[in-house]
Design a protein around this motif. Sequence first.
Motif, short mmCIF file in Angstrom:
data_model
loop_
_atom_site.label_atom_id
_atom_site.label_comp_id
_atom_site.label_asym_id
_atom_site.label_seq_id
_atom_site.Cartn_x
_atom_site.Cartn_y
_atom_site.Cartn_z
N TYR A 6 8.60 22.67 3.39
CA TYR A 6 8.79 22.40 1.97
C TYR A 6 7.68 23.05 1.16
CZ TYR A 6 12.44 18.93 2.72
OH TYR A 6 13.61 18.30 3.04
N PRO A 7 8.03 23.67 0.03
CA PRO A 7 6.97 24.16 -0.85
C PRO A 7 6.26 22.97 -1.48
CG PRO A 7 9.18 24.62 -1.76
CD PRO A 7 9.39 23.91 -0.47
N PRO B 248 4.96 20.42 -4.30
CA PRO B 248 5.64 20.02 -5.54
C PRO B 248 5.21 20.82 -6.77
CG PRO B 248 4.97 18.09 -4.30
CD PRO B 248 4.42 19.27 -3.56
N ALA C 268 8.23 16.28 -8.20
CA ALA C 268 8.42 15.94 -6.79
C ALA C 268 9.59 14.98 -6.62
CB ALA C 268 7.15 15.33 -6.22
N TRP C 269 9.67 13.97 -7.48
CA TRP C 269 10.73 12.97 -7.30
C TRP C 269 12.09 13.50 -7.73
CZ3 TRP C 269 7.61 11.84 -4.30
CH2 TRP C 269 6.47 11.08 -4.46
N LEU C 270 12.08 14.49 -8.60
CA LEU C 270 13.36 15.02 -9.07
C LEU C 270 14.03 15.87 -7.99
CD1 LEU C 270 15.31 15.36 -11.38
CD2 LEU C 270 14.04 17.38 -12.07
N ASN C 271 13.34 16.88 -7.50
CA ASN C 271 13.95 17.76 -6.49
C ASN C 271 12.91 18.41 -5.59
OD1 ASN C 271 12.99 19.57 -8.39
ND2 ASN C 271 15.01 20.05 -9.23
N ILE C 272 11.83 17.69 -5.36
CA ILE C 272 10.74 18.06 -4.45
C ILE C 272 9.92 19.25 -4.96
CG2 ILE C 272 10.04 18.54 -2.06
CD1 ILE C 272 11.76 16.14 -1.82
N ALA C 273 10.56 20.40 -5.16
CA ALA C 273 9.81 21.60 -5.56
C ALA C 273 10.81 22.72 -5.85
CB ALA C 273 8.86 22.04 -4.44
N CYS D 255 19.84 21.53 -6.51
CA CYS D 255 18.57 22.00 -5.93
C CYS D 255 18.10 20.95 -4.93
CB CYS D 255 17.53 22.21 -7.02
SG CYS D 255 18.01 23.47 -8.22
N LEU E 128 3.30 10.81 -3.40
CA LEU E 128 2.96 12.16 -3.88
C LEU E 128 1.85 12.76 -3.03
CD1 LEU E 128 3.47 14.36 -5.96
CD2 LEU E 128 1.74 13.32 -7.39
N ARG F 61 4.29 14.61 -10.42
CA ARG F 61 4.97 13.54 -9.71
C ARG F 61 6.47 13.56 -9.99
NH1 ARG F 61 1.81 8.50 -10.68
NH2 ARG F 61 2.69 8.73 -12.74
N MET F 62 6.81 13.73 -11.27
CA MET F 62 8.23 13.72 -11.62
C MET F 62 8.96 14.91 -11.03
SD MET F 62 8.31 12.09 -15.34
CE MET F 62 7.92 10.34 -15.44
N PRO G 48 14.15 24.09 4.19
CA PRO G 48 13.86 23.31 2.99
C PRO G 48 13.46 24.20 1.82
CG PRO G 48 12.08 23.06 4.59
CD PRO G 48 13.18 23.84 5.27
N SER G 49 12.94 25.39 2.13
CA SER G 49 12.42 26.26 1.07
C SER G 49 13.54 26.86 0.22
CB SER G 49 11.60 27.39 1.68
OG SER G 49 12.45 28.18 2.49
N ARG H 106 15.94 25.10 -1.06
CA ARG H 106 16.25 24.06 -2.07
C ARG H 106 17.73 24.11 -2.45
NH1 ARG H 106 14.50 21.20 -0.74
NH2 ARG H 106 14.46 19.75 -2.46
N LEU I 253 3.37 14.02 0.15
CA LEU I 253 4.16 15.23 -0.06
C LEU I 253 3.25 16.44 -0.20
CD1 LEU I 253 7.15 15.65 -0.24
CD2 LEU I 253 7.04 15.36 -2.68
N PRO J 212 12.27 26.60 -5.12
CA PRO J 212 12.40 27.38 -3.89
C PRO J 212 11.20 28.31 -3.66
CG PRO J 212 14.39 27.57 -5.24
CD PRO J 212 13.39 26.83 -6.04
N MET K 167 11.89 6.35 -10.65
CA MET K 167 11.90 7.31 -11.76
C MET K 167 12.97 6.95 -12.79
SD MET K 167 12.10 11.43 -11.31
CE MET K 167 12.02 12.57 -12.69
#
Lengths: 500, 500
Positions: B152-153, B155, B352-357, A185, A105, B349-350, A331-332, A334, A108, B359, A221
């Motif tokens: 990437y945006p 998280p 981020a791990w789910l789909n980063i962020a 996403c 994290l 954290r979740m 990447p933005s 998604r 990231l 759009p 997760m």
Amino acid sequence: MENTQSKSQTPLYEDVARQIIEMIDNGTLPVGSRAPSVRSLAVQLKVSVSTVVAAYRLLEDQGRLQPRPQSGFYVRALRRENVEEPLMSRPPETASAVTVGDLRLLLLTEFGQPGIIGLGASNGAVSDWSIKAVHSLMSSISRSQPLLSASYPPPAGMATLRRQVARWYIRAGCKLSPDDIVITCGALEAIHLCLRAVTQPGDAVALESPTYWGILQTVEMLGLKALEIPTHPRTGPSLDALEVVFSQKLVKAIVLIPSAHNPLGSIMPEENRRQLVAMVRKADIPLIEDEIYADLVFEPPRPRSCRSFDEGPSSQSHVMVCGGVSKTVAPSLRIGWCIPGKWVKEVTRMKAWLNIAAPTLPQLALAQFMDEGGYDRHLRKVTSIYRRQVERMSELIAEHFPRDTRITRPQGGFLLWVELPEIMDSVTLHDRAIQKGVSICPGVVFSATGKYRNCIRINCGLLWTPEVERAIPTLGKLIAELIEAHQNAATEPGYDATQC
Amino acid sequence: MENTQSKSQTPLYEDVARQIIEMIDNGTLPVGSRAPSVRSLAVQLKVSVSTVVAAYRLLEDQGRLQPRPQSGFYVRALRRENVEEPLMSRPPETASAVTVGDLRLLLLTEFGQPGIIGLGASNGAVSDWSIKAVHSLMSSISRSQPLLSASYPPPAGMATLRRQVARWYIRAGCKLSPDDIVITCGALEAIHLCLRAVTQPGDAVALESPTYWGILQTVEMLGLKALEIPTHPRTGPSLDALEVVFSQKLVKAIVLIPSAHNPLGSIMPEENRRQLVAMVRKADIPLIEDEIYADLVFEPPRPRSCRSFDEGPSSQSHVMVCGGVSKTVAPSLRIGWCIPGKWVKEVTRMKAWLNIAAPTLPQLALAQFMDEGGYDRHLRKVTSIYRRQVERMSELIAEHFPRDTRITRPQGGFLLWVELPEIMDSVTLHDRAIQKGVSICPGVVFSATGKYRNCIRINCGLLWTPEVERAIPTLGKLIAELIEAHQNAATEPGYDATQC
């Protein structure tokens, strides 16, 4: 329009340098040969002498030419050719829980920070025109069809985009219908949905070693365990090892990145894919195939998806394909997709329950970008740029990192996997580097078992600037300092090597 | 600009009708009184006699005026005022697993279909200008800052939007910092992340009864159990029942929609909120507060979020707020937020791990829309429209549905909860209605225990068209047919009422 733009933005001497590199790469100027004299090249290319001098100086800086007094410039052997590749990985043979999430994290969060050279990210940003093109399509679609956005998009995604993805997959060897596809996403969400659909908490899944840390995070997760498979840096996971895993029923699913692997850049050979698919069918185990880098391989044709070796209708397939445009367009946005094979109903339902659907407008714009051929043109352009940047980065690392460094030879994408001397702690290196304004991705996050502490992943997909060029010598210096500090500690009185 | 547009689009006689309704609503023309004569009103409003006649005919159709021969038009009592409200719900007292997911997926798929009057959706689409405004901001931002989209945006979401959300929550009585907020892909994803952060599979969570089916779905997806709480159609869940649940430690979390509840439209009184927060703090149980409709309450001020009654820093709060703009600006943007209180790190954290962020571009555009006051102006406009449409829909239902129908009196949002006669099966009604081009949301999906089979939820947030007006008589006819069929079956020889 892009050509004009790129010509007007690149200084002339860089164009000249590029032409020389092409001559070196295609064998016109072999290693050891003398480059044309400054004067003759100036006449031949119809440029000024000073332009050629500037080009030769650049090539000298880049280690491609070597000046010899009173004799001219000679083609140097590439340093990276003398650098070894990493060996086949040897992870532990048992599955383990994944728990280094906080470091991931932190990484990231760093990636997005301004003022940091993001060598730790995996972010292909060499060109902004694809983003501009998609954004401009978004504008025109929103003007012409504003009411499309007044309702919820369907859970599986907009039909126009699903049609384009189905069409695109013809070149991956797959015959698909739009109904086989679920828009997500991003690709990581697709992998999450696939794993949810086919596993229960406590199950083990097989992964390459090293593998993309996002996959490990998803495994954590969902309360799953990771079983890392020995993986070759050019050809991918060992099928022998997988055979054992399948025959002993050690895992409930397998997640692989067969095309331009993250972090290795490897491409699994076609014959291995064919064999692997036969194995997963026989074992009745789903293969989740992460294709996020598959459109960025250096040598055409684009690899066939493992799915293409699974005969019969898509709705019966054991291969769950996950992809997206985060590494190609932006990447933005998604935007990703999932082609879940026989689990298409489960994945659609989970997508709906997770967050209803992906946003409407980016889906419509991306569909039009693909339909008009913009995506294809963009890929051809960026892959050659990424290839060149990966080569240049390898050169820089070969020059500035310690002698016993090992570097991968990626066949696609824009990532390098670098194995530093055994004693290096790449988390410490990361902490020091951030203070110097450079991010790297420490190797430990690519393993469930804390392996690869002496490895780092380097992003070559950045907009190439002098700051990027300077980041590698900076890292090289930090590495040298850390090694020296380690050696000094080792020779200090009272030092116990066994506690190291 | 909008005013001009709306004036030029509305026929003059509708404007006149609206003025008459205002006079009725504000008491200038009480029930039973005689409306002004056609001629005098035409002179007074400077319109033609035929325009006033058209307006009076419209009001007659809508049940607001009643013509009496040789005497003129009289103000009618509203039919809906004679219709009862539903009673407090009485769900079972034990927690149960949730398993009617397939019906919910079918509904979600139908909502997006063209040619269907979407009374089953919960979709506020009366105005497209907010979507246009946000899209136009997206265009200008993408032109001026294209490179923002090349990475990437973060998280937790773009800082500009988090600042705006923090600022917005001042009117919900909350003092927040941008760091307290995580941007999500819609409010349902926020609820998902909150539940993941504070529960384990097998745990029970307390919910209102009925409650939004998306929450039940999330509960199913995460392997949790639902404990439904008796809920009043005006004031929300019974605190007495919750007190018992807490004292017996029956649940690990509680998910409520205190402001303009879906489907009831209820608003939990401030005193109840204060008491509830004291209870969750004492029991050390997280309260997940779904605020998705909170900006759409009919009577200002906007309700204070439960969070505002939790004193001390946000990072210590037991209240996890979830919200978004799917019901206000546009569901197609898929933008929501989470204010996770003491679980902010876990939720980030979740995410981020789910789909980063989420759009990038929609976040930036929404932030600017809020910053420039566009969001606020939009809300003031749409809530008065929704209020009127909810009233009109109630009238239509009162007129066309059976006598013993019960209808809620929503205090916000755009949904009606309708209790049909006990014998009605709303799933059958749904199937028949779809064939007539009308979707409804059957009551069973709002319960984990199959309750509310005789209830339906009706969306009043649609663009109001003659087709919408005609959909309710269509439903009324179907209901009458189903009741008749049931009664015929009951009087047939061999019929056993106990098997009904």
